[in-house]
Scaffold this active site. Structure first.
Site, PDB file in Angstrom:
ATOM      1  N   GLY A  31      16.250   6.075  38.875  1.00  0.00           N
ATOM      2  CA  GLY A  31      15.087   5.438  38.317  1.00  0.00           C
ATOM      3  C   GLY A  31      14.837   4.012  38.660  1.00  0.00           C
ATOM      4  O   GLY A  31      15.028   3.718  39.717  1.00  0.00           O
ATOM      5  N   ASP A  33      17.026   1.620  38.117  1.00  0.00           N
ATOM      6  CA  ASP A  33      18.274   0.956  38.702  1.00  0.00           C
ATOM      7  C   ASP A  33      18.292   1.288  40.208  1.00  0.00           C
ATOM      8  O   ASP A  33      18.409   0.320  41.114  1.00  0.00           O
ATOM      9  CB  ASP A  33      19.347   1.749  37.859  1.00  0.00           C
ATOM     10  CG  ASP A  33      20.644   0.795  38.152  1.00  0.00           C
ATOM     11  OD1 ASP A  33      21.586   1.416  37.395  1.00  0.00           O
ATOM     12  OD2 ASP A  33      20.819  -0.120  38.521  1.00  0.00           O
ATOM     13  N   SER A 116      15.647   2.691  28.539  1.00  0.00           N
ATOM     14  CA  SER A 116      16.069   3.777  27.953  1.00  0.00           C
ATOM     15  C   SER A 116      15.049   5.277  28.108  1.00  0.00           C
ATOM     16  O   SER A 116      15.394   6.124  27.489  1.00  0.00           O
ATOM     17  CB  SER A 116      16.460   3.717  26.521  1.00  0.00           C
ATOM     18  OG  SER A 116      17.763   2.935  26.611  1.00  0.00           O
ATOM     19  N   GLY A 118      13.681   6.799  30.323  1.00  0.00           N
ATOM     20  CA  GLY A 118      13.726   7.821  31.184  1.00  0.00           C
ATOM     21  C   GLY A 118      14.982   8.630  31.092  1.00  0.00           C
ATOM     22  O   GLY A 118      15.005   9.544  30.177  1.00  0.00           O
TER      23      GLY A 118
HETATM   24  N1  APR Z   1       9.046   0.659  38.067  1.00  0.00           N
HETATM   25  C1  APR Z   1       9.004   0.452  36.925  1.00  0.00           C
HETATM   26  N2  APR Z   1       9.227   1.335  36.085  1.00  0.00           N
HETATM   27  C2  APR Z   1       9.854   2.428  36.402  1.00  0.00           C
HETATM   28  C3  APR Z   1      10.219   2.529  37.874  1.00  0.00           C
HETATM   29  C4  APR Z   1       9.853   1.487  38.654  1.00  0.00           C
HETATM   30  N3  APR Z   1      10.060   1.425  40.076  1.00  0.00           N
HETATM   31  N4  APR Z   1      10.844   3.704  38.089  1.00  0.00           N
HETATM   32  C5  APR Z   1      10.918   4.402  37.019  1.00  0.00           C
HETATM   33  N5  APR Z   1      10.527   3.548  35.904  1.00  0.00           N
HETATM   34  C6  APR Z   1      10.245   3.893  34.499  1.00  0.00           C
HETATM   35  C7  APR Z   1      10.590   5.340  34.113  1.00  0.00           C
HETATM   36  O1  APR Z   1       9.541   6.154  34.244  1.00  0.00           O
HETATM   37  C8  APR Z   1      11.032   5.053  32.390  1.00  0.00           C
HETATM   38  O2  APR Z   1       9.809   5.011  31.712  1.00  0.00           O
HETATM   39  O3  APR Z   1      11.404   2.985  33.953  1.00  0.00           O
HETATM   40  C9  APR Z   1      11.736   3.646  32.795  1.00  0.00           C
HETATM   41  C10 APR Z   1      13.231   3.871  32.398  1.00  0.00           C
HETATM   42  O4  APR Z   1      13.772   4.909  33.254  1.00  0.00           O
HETATM   43  P1  APR Z   1      15.299   4.907  33.987  1.00  0.00           P
HETATM   44  O5  APR Z   1      15.174   4.215  35.144  1.00  0.00           O
HETATM   45  O6  APR Z   1      15.666   6.395  33.924  1.00  0.00           O
HETATM   46  O7  APR Z   1      16.182   4.068  32.851  1.00  0.00           O
HETATM   47  P2  APR Z   1      16.868   4.653  31.569  1.00  0.00           P
HETATM   48  O8  APR Z   1      16.107   5.694  30.828  1.00  0.00           O
HETATM   49  O9  APR Z   1      17.081   3.418  30.638  1.00  0.00           O
HETATM   50  O10 APR Z   1      18.108   5.335  32.040  1.00  0.00           O
HETATM   51  C11 APR Z   1      19.112   4.662  32.775  1.00  0.00           C
HETATM   52  O11 APR Z   1      19.405   5.886  34.411  1.00  0.00           O
HETATM   53  O12 APR Z   1      18.822   5.250  36.514  1.00  0.00           O
HETATM   54  C12 APR Z   1      19.944   5.434  35.858  1.00  0.00           C
HETATM   55  O13 APR Z   1      21.306   3.906  36.508  1.00  0.00           O
HETATM   56  C13 APR Z   1      20.535   4.099  35.337  1.00  0.00           C
HETATM   57  O14 APR Z   1      22.374   5.380  34.116  1.00  0.00           O
HETATM   58  C14 APR Z   1      21.254   4.634  34.225  1.00  0.00           C
HETATM   59  C15 APR Z   1      19.936   5.458  33.338  1.00  0.00           C
END
Ligand code: APR
Length: 343
Positions: A31, A33, A116, A118
């Site tokens: 995601g 990260d 959170s 995603g």
């Molecule tokens: N730019 C903006 N928003 C994004 C992007 C981007 N490039 N990529 C994804 N998103 C959005 C997703 O659609 C979601 O709405 O960011 C939001 C958060 O999604 P995640 O990245 O999955 O984060 P989260 O739900 O907090 O989960 C965190 O996921 O990636 C892993 O290492 C991370 O273990 C951690 C967990």
């Protein structure tokens, strides 16, 4: 507008800091990260390894390396577990801790993803509400430009009923006339009928309206330019301040509710002839919960109108007509109809 909701890839945001939705190891993931680590380069991971991880609800700051911002603020959101295990408080803490870190590192602008929402499964509309409420509360105390970067439309869960209500409201009003013209002049379907000025695409005809020629002696006397200018109406700024007084609220309560920053408000307050943007004028009308007539009047004083050939305006008119001044619901609807949002 101190708080803006934008659709973008957060790694493309050019602001002082971007926030990473990390995990407790701070060693990268998928995601947001994964996207941030990829865009920043390997040096980010090297720095993160020295941080010793991060607890849920807390935040830590690093350099941004190849990204076009100065800092990355890593925060760890809660995993959704039904909503009764303190998820909301932990998510609020992510935003508060990140904002305070940005403040303490002299950031003038910061961009958040929907933390959170995603992999961690927090319902996107609830996650957005927590983000908007927490950031708005912070902005009542501090000046900062904050972006919420929404990556996909599902963050706005507009109800089917509201969507169809607004769709029919738009259909009834959306002016999309196409006049069929032949070489710069309207088609006169009946040669003898010169009164038809134009014919719309559905065949209905618009007749010429004879321009009235005042012949009677009672034609009003021409008003001199001086007379007209001397009768200048109340300005936008005057009406805004009058409405604030009538509502019995403070200036600060009004501009914060309108999501307008203090500096802009003081410009409007100190310059009787200040002309705001249309979005700012509408934001004040919503904050003051004006009637449709007053909204149109206030917009006119700023040199604007609510147009029926503009979906954004019709959606604003829908909410005011239904006396729904909830800026969050208005933004949800604007977003659902691919319109730019207020604030
Ligand atoms: N730019 C903006 N928003 C994004 C992007 C981007 N490039 N990529 C994804 N998103 C959005 C997703 O659609 C979601 O709405 O960011 C939001 C958060 O999604 P995640 O990245 O999955 O984060 P989260 O739900 O907090 O989960 C965190 O996921 O990636 C892993 O290492 C991370 O273990 C951690 C967990």
């Amino acid at each position: 507008m101190p708080l803006k909701i934008v659709r973008n890839d957060i790694t493309k945001m050019e602001c002082d800091a971007i926030v990473n939705a990390a995990n407790t190891s701070l060693l990268g993931g998928g995601g947001v990260d994964g996207a941030i680590h990829k865009a920043a380069g390997k040096a980010l991971l090297v720095e993160c390894k020295k941080l010793g991880g991060c607890e849920v609800g807390r935040a830590k700051i690093t350099n941004a390396y190849k990204l076009s911002c100065k800092h990355v603020i890593h925060t760890v959101g809660p995993k959704w577990n039904g909503g009764n295990c303190g998820e909301r408080e932990l998510l609020q803490s992510c935003y508060k801790e990140s904002l305070n870190l940005a403040l303490n590192n002299d950031c003038k602008s910061v961009a958040f993803p929907l933390i959170s929402s995603g992999v961690y499964g927090y319902p996107k509309d609830k996650a957005l509400k927590v983000a908007v409420d927490t950031i708005t509360e912070f902005l009542t105390e501090y000046d900062m430009l904050v972006y919420i970067v929404v990556f996909d439309k599902s963050a706005f869960q507009i109800s089917e009923k509201l969507f169809s209500d607004i769709s029919s409201f738009i259909d009834d009003r959306y002016v999309d006339t196409h006049f069929i013209y032949r070489r710069n002049r309207p088609i006169v379907t009946d040669e003898s009928d010169e009164s038809i000025e134009s014919q719309s695409i559905d065949g209905s005809k618009k007749h010429k309206t004879a321009t009235p020629h005042c012949t009677c002696a009672s034609a009003p006397k021409a008003i001199s330019l001086e007379d007209m200018v001397s009768k200048i109406d109340e300005s936008f700024s005057q009406m805004l301040l009058r409405k604030i007084d009538e509502k019995g609220i403070t200036d600060a309560q009004c501009y914060k509710k309108a999501n307008v920053d203090r500096k802009l408000f003081s410009k409007i307050r100190n310059d009787i002839n200040y002309r705001p943007s249309k979005t700012t004028a509408i934001a004040f009308a919503i904050a003051l919960e004006l009637s449709l007539a007053d909204t149109k009047d206030m917009l006119m004083k700023a040199g604007f109108a609510l147009s029926h050939s503009n979906k954004f305006d019709i959606i604003i008119e829908y909410f005011i007509t239904h006396e729904n001044y909830n800026i969050f619901e208005i933004n949800e609807a604007l977003f659902a109809f691919d319109q730019s949002v207020l604030g």
